[in-house]
Write an enzyme that holds these catalytic residues in place. Sequence first.
Site: not given
Length: 428
Positions: A250-251, A298, A317, A370
């Site tokens: 997500a997203p 999970d 990610d 990030c």
Amino acid sequence: MNSRLIAARALSRVLQDGQSLTAALDNVMPTIESVKDRAFVQALCYGVCRYYHRLDFILSQLLDKPLKDIDVKCLALIGLYQLQFMRVKPHAAVSETVAAARKKPWAKSLINAVLRSYLREQDRIEQQADQEQSAAISHPHWLIQQIQHDWPQQSLQLFLENNHQPPMVLRVNLARTSREHYLNLLTERDISAVPVDFCISALRLDRPVPVDLLPGFEQGLVSVQDTAAQLAAQLLDVQPGQRVLDVCAAPGGKTAHILESQPQLKELVAVDIDAARMQRVSENLQRLTLTARLLVGDAANPEAWWDGQTFERILLDAPCSALGVVRRHPDIKLLRRAEDIAQLQSLQKNILDAIWPLLAPDGILLYATCSVLKQENEQQIQAFLAAHSDAAQLPIEASWGSGREFGRQIFTGESAMDGFYYARIIKR
């Protein structure tokens, strides 16, 4: 309702309740009818979060004792932000902010006194703020120390970039159109943009525009995604007929980009632990008319959702501090705590270890964050490689970012990108 009061209430949710600014604004925006007023409220909230540590220091110099009423404090900060950073006329900034205090006469007089004192003593107070480290660069002390420790040469530039407003970058759907053709569509609408030379799908706009002004947005010709995030799909290098797993999906921006870049996949499975956020993945894919198998689960416990078939490509990610996207989400500077980093580092390790068995021999796992912190990035990958004899690093040769011994780091603002980290690992 007074737009400054609405902004103060949204900021209160961030400061007092620990809510993200995005969620706080989503809560109040439906109450605002005017597009202009919505933009003003957003500008106030983002601005106060971006410069909170400076504004809070200045406010402390103008008060005899700290303000306990959080709504009133937020109004005072909003007033100071207007006077220091916005083009609002000083008399209007003072009078409208005072009026926002409404039924609290004591607050009206206090805000009036604070803002007028600031106007009288602005030069002296600003000089004081410049002498206090956290106020001077508007970051919390713990984060200043962490970044200076990791990146002594780049730290000052990172702090400056964190306080800048980010560019708006588009990802052209190359399965549907070419970047050159879409650039022409933008030009026809007087929207100025430049291609990013090292990312074949990216167009960086000269100035942000509402998505409903983007030609073909609803038809799926284009999406909004920073250049750094767009690099994931080309680094993953997916091939026809492969099964791909997108973990913590997500997203869904990277999920969609993988599907756009390789329409002939055998299957793409996207997993995220948050059902509400997974709904956004579904909505994004629907707009782009793309298909993936979406699972709520999970990532650290794949046996609960994995079907036992391995994947040739995995994108992880990873959940992270998000300190590379502070310029997009300045509330991170208010909400993140020093102790969060070790907890995130542990979670990343657990997910890496849990997901590794799902990768097929000769398959590639792309680890992404990030973040700009070494603990979450190169140190994480160094430890993983040391613990897994069947894992080897695939070097990333690129014109962007900085090559590290393990992986590649993008610093916030570098080539106008968000702060990001990538490492490619192959299973022997």
